[in-house]
Design a protein around this motif. Sequence first.
Motif, mmCIF file in Angstrom:
data_model
loop_
_atom_site.group_PDB
_atom_site.id
_atom_site.type_symbol
_atom_site.label_atom_id
_atom_site.label_comp_id
_atom_site.label_asym_id
_atom_site.label_seq_id
_atom_site.Cartn_x
_atom_site.Cartn_y
_atom_site.Cartn_z
ATOM 1 N N THR B 227 0.809 -1.220 0.000
ATOM 2 C CA THR B 227 0.000 0.000 0.000
ATOM 3 C C THR B 227 0.848 1.279 0.000
ATOM 4 N N CYS B 228 2.179 1.105 -0.046
ATOM 5 C CA CYS B 228 3.054 2.283 -0.001
ATOM 6 C C CYS B 228 2.787 3.196 -1.200
ATOM 7 N N ILE B 229 2.633 4.500 -0.928
ATOM 8 C CA ILE B 229 2.360 5.440 -2.011
ATOM 9 C C ILE B 229 3.611 6.218 -2.416
ATOM 10 N N ARG B 230 4.773 5.801 -1.907
ATOM 11 C CA ARG B 230 6.054 6.426 -2.243
ATOM 12 C C ARG B 230 6.034 7.933 -1.971
ATOM 13 N N CYS B 231 5.516 8.300 -0.817
ATOM 14 C CA CYS B 231 5.501 9.723 -0.474
ATOM 15 C C CYS B 231 6.830 10.145 0.136
ATOM 16 N N TYR B 232 7.637 9.161 0.542
ATOM 17 C CA TYR B 232 8.957 9.372 1.140
ATOM 18 C C TYR B 232 8.918 10.097 2.485
ATOM 19 N N ALA B 233 7.753 10.132 3.116
ATOM 20 C CA ALA B 233 7.682 10.753 4.448
ATOM 21 C C ALA B 233 8.589 10.013 5.415
ATOM 22 N N CYS B 234 8.675 8.675 5.263
ATOM 23 C CA CYS B 234 9.522 7.888 6.164
ATOM 24 C C CYS B 234 10.973 8.317 6.039
ATOM 25 N N ARG B 235 11.378 8.619 4.823
ATOM 26 C CA ARG B 235 12.754 9.074 4.605
ATOM 27 C C ARG B 235 12.934 10.490 5.152
ATOM 28 N N PHE B 268 13.057 0.390 -3.027
ATOM 29 C CA PHE B 268 13.194 1.631 -2.265
ATOM 30 C C PHE B 268 13.327 1.310 -0.778
ATOM 31 N N HIS B 269 12.439 0.446 -0.298
ATOM 32 C CA HIS B 269 12.448 0.160 1.135
ATOM 33 C C HIS B 269 13.689 -0.615 1.565
ATOM 34 N N LEU B 270 14.108 -1.563 0.737
ATOM 35 C CA LEU B 270 15.305 -2.329 1.094
ATOM 36 C C LEU B 270 16.522 -1.412 1.159
ATOM 37 N N VAL B 289 5.192 8.606 10.886
ATOM 38 C CA VAL B 289 4.721 9.580 9.897
ATOM 39 C C VAL B 289 4.086 8.921 8.682
ATOM 40 N N CYS B 290 4.160 7.604 8.570
ATOM 41 C CA CYS B 290 3.636 6.965 7.363
ATOM 42 C C CYS B 290 2.122 7.113 7.283
ATOM 43 N N PRO B 291 1.634 7.704 6.194
ATOM 44 C CA PRO B 291 0.185 7.883 6.090
ATOM 45 C C PRO B 291 -0.551 6.562 5.861
ATOM 46 N N MET B 292 0.180 5.519 5.477
ATOM 47 C CA MET B 292 -0.466 4.252 5.153
ATOM 48 C C MET B 292 -0.325 3.205 6.262
ATOM 49 N N GLY B 293 0.327 3.570 7.342
ATOM 50 C CA GLY B 293 0.471 2.632 8.455
ATOM 51 C C GLY B 293 1.361 1.439 8.149
ATOM 52 N N ILE B 294 2.390 1.666 7.337
ATOM 53 C CA ILE B 294 3.288 0.564 6.975
ATOM 54 C C ILE B 294 4.374 0.408 8.047
ATOM 55 N N ASN B 295 4.655 -0.843 8.407
ATOM 56 C CA ASN B 295 5.676 -1.075 9.447
ATOM 57 C C ASN B 295 7.046 -1.264 8.812
ATOM 58 N N MET B 296 7.541 -0.205 8.176
ATOM 59 C CA MET B 296 8.843 -0.325 7.490
ATOM 60 C C MET B 296 9.983 -0.438 8.500
ATOM 61 N N ARG B 297 9.686 -0.145 9.755
ATOM 62 C CA ARG B 297 10.700 -0.214 10.794
ATOM 63 C C ARG B 297 11.187 -1.641 11.028
#
Lengths: 156, 348
Positions: B227-235, B268-270, B289-297
């Motif tokens: 569901t990632c929208i590549r907004c790069y907020a996580c970055r 991107f995430h890797l 900050v992820c708007p999609m609630g992704i647990n990239m952590r």
Amino acid sequence: MTSETNMTSETNETAPWEPKIIAFLCTWCSYAGADLAGVSRFQYPPNIRIVKVPCSGRVSENMILSALKSGADGILVSGCHPGDCHFISGNMFARRRFPLLSNLLEFVGIEPGRVSFSWVSASEGEQFAEIVKTVTERVKALGPATRLIKKIDQAA
Amino acid sequence: MPTINEKLTEEIRTQAKALLANGTVAAVIGYSRGSLPMTVKPTVVRTAEDCGKLVWNSFCVLNLANYLPEVLKSVEPPRGPRDPKPEGPLAKVAVLATGCWSRNIVVQTQEHQVDPERVVVMGVASRGMVSRRKVEEQFAGREILTVEELDHDLVVKGADFEEKINRWSLVRDNCQTCTHPDPVLVDVRIGEPASERKNPNPFQQVDEIEGKSSEERWAWFTSEFSTCIRCYACRNACPLCYCPTCFVDDAKPQWVGKSLDAVDTGLFHLLRAYHCAGRCTDCGACESVCPMGINMRMLTKKLNKDVLNLYGVEAGMQPGSPLPLTTYATNDPQKFIVTEAKAVKEGV
Ligand code: SF4
Ligand code: SF4
Ligand code: SF4
């Protein structure tokens, strides 16, 4: 290597599947080792496509993932034995980074054995041939890569 | 009686005011009230009069170290890229820091992004920040109008409801597993110091994923990031991501495509996670900050686990020593190396 061409599309439908393995070889050791294997006529599987790099420390995770994305079935990164680096310590830094990357790839479901690392010196032609055999056998056992490959026609 | 956060807020205001009034610092990085319930705004205060804006509560989820290099630059006299450094000491900046944020300041120092001489760390022991997402999930379908904080509970109010819930149950995953809540750098202490938290296995969530089969892990990875929208907020929220040109913006070679193709998103995430190897403090800003609630952590946590196991380092815990990937040991583990001998043993 960075072009978007899809390597898998070259495969001939009728011929049996042969893996394509991208080998990043350090020009000071493993590349010369591959050369020596050639002139000494040690047989090794013709599945590797060699990319010559100035040092194993130069091989970034971007390059490895790009190769996977473009459809490589396997990756081999090979540099000088610890202590023998032309730049003194490039391979030592590489040795710190590589396990982190291969563990991370395994963590997200890339099969162990797709990405391999080795040390081969310029005088180890026979050893180079052996390592390529091992790596090729491993990748063959895994079958064609299906994960993290970008299919151009399906791209949104 | 004032709550813990009210007391901390008061202390922050007093200390910030004193630092600005006596000219120790030219700016203070803190938080001010946000416009929605459960939000706060990162804020730079430059005058003693403005210190009344500062607040502290359980929703301070952004990592303030992220703003430090830029604010330091903002208090320097303006100069061109080739102009020499001005004579004499440059103005200082104070920044609020919990355990993980202070460790990020250590990393920024190790990477020469920040001059430690110019930073005044206002150290606050973290009690764990609350995940807005967890609260919203508890009240799914109901609109939350205000959230009041007591010491150990949150009082959530809507137009037709008012409920009290336990605070710790809503604390972010990274804070629940954190073992170093107290800042490693403290110039000005805010509140009481906290002792190390005991946690028999901070990497339990990572272990659970590692326990799955390769197929299951691939399925987890593809669905988690689908569901990632590549907004790069996580970055952008991460204090480690200060590259003038990020690899995602490279055009030649283009490491990752700009589309929402699942492979590009995965790459991107890797790569983003990998760039944080040995540097990530598990502050959780990316996830918050992820708007999609992704647990990239989960990816950075996995790397943190490996860096600790292989090289015995936790980012930002040893201020004087180099970062784990900028150094090496002659006896670093190398079991992963394919050798000719192994080839013989495996019989292939
Ligand atoms: S993701 Fe990597 S390249 Fe991009 S800003 Fe962060 S560290 Fe730099
Ligand atoms: S990657 Fe995420 S958890 Fe790690 S330091 Fe950056 S923002 Fe914090
Ligand atoms: S913040 Fe979330 S949606 Fe945005 S790029 Fe990161 S993971 Fe994707």
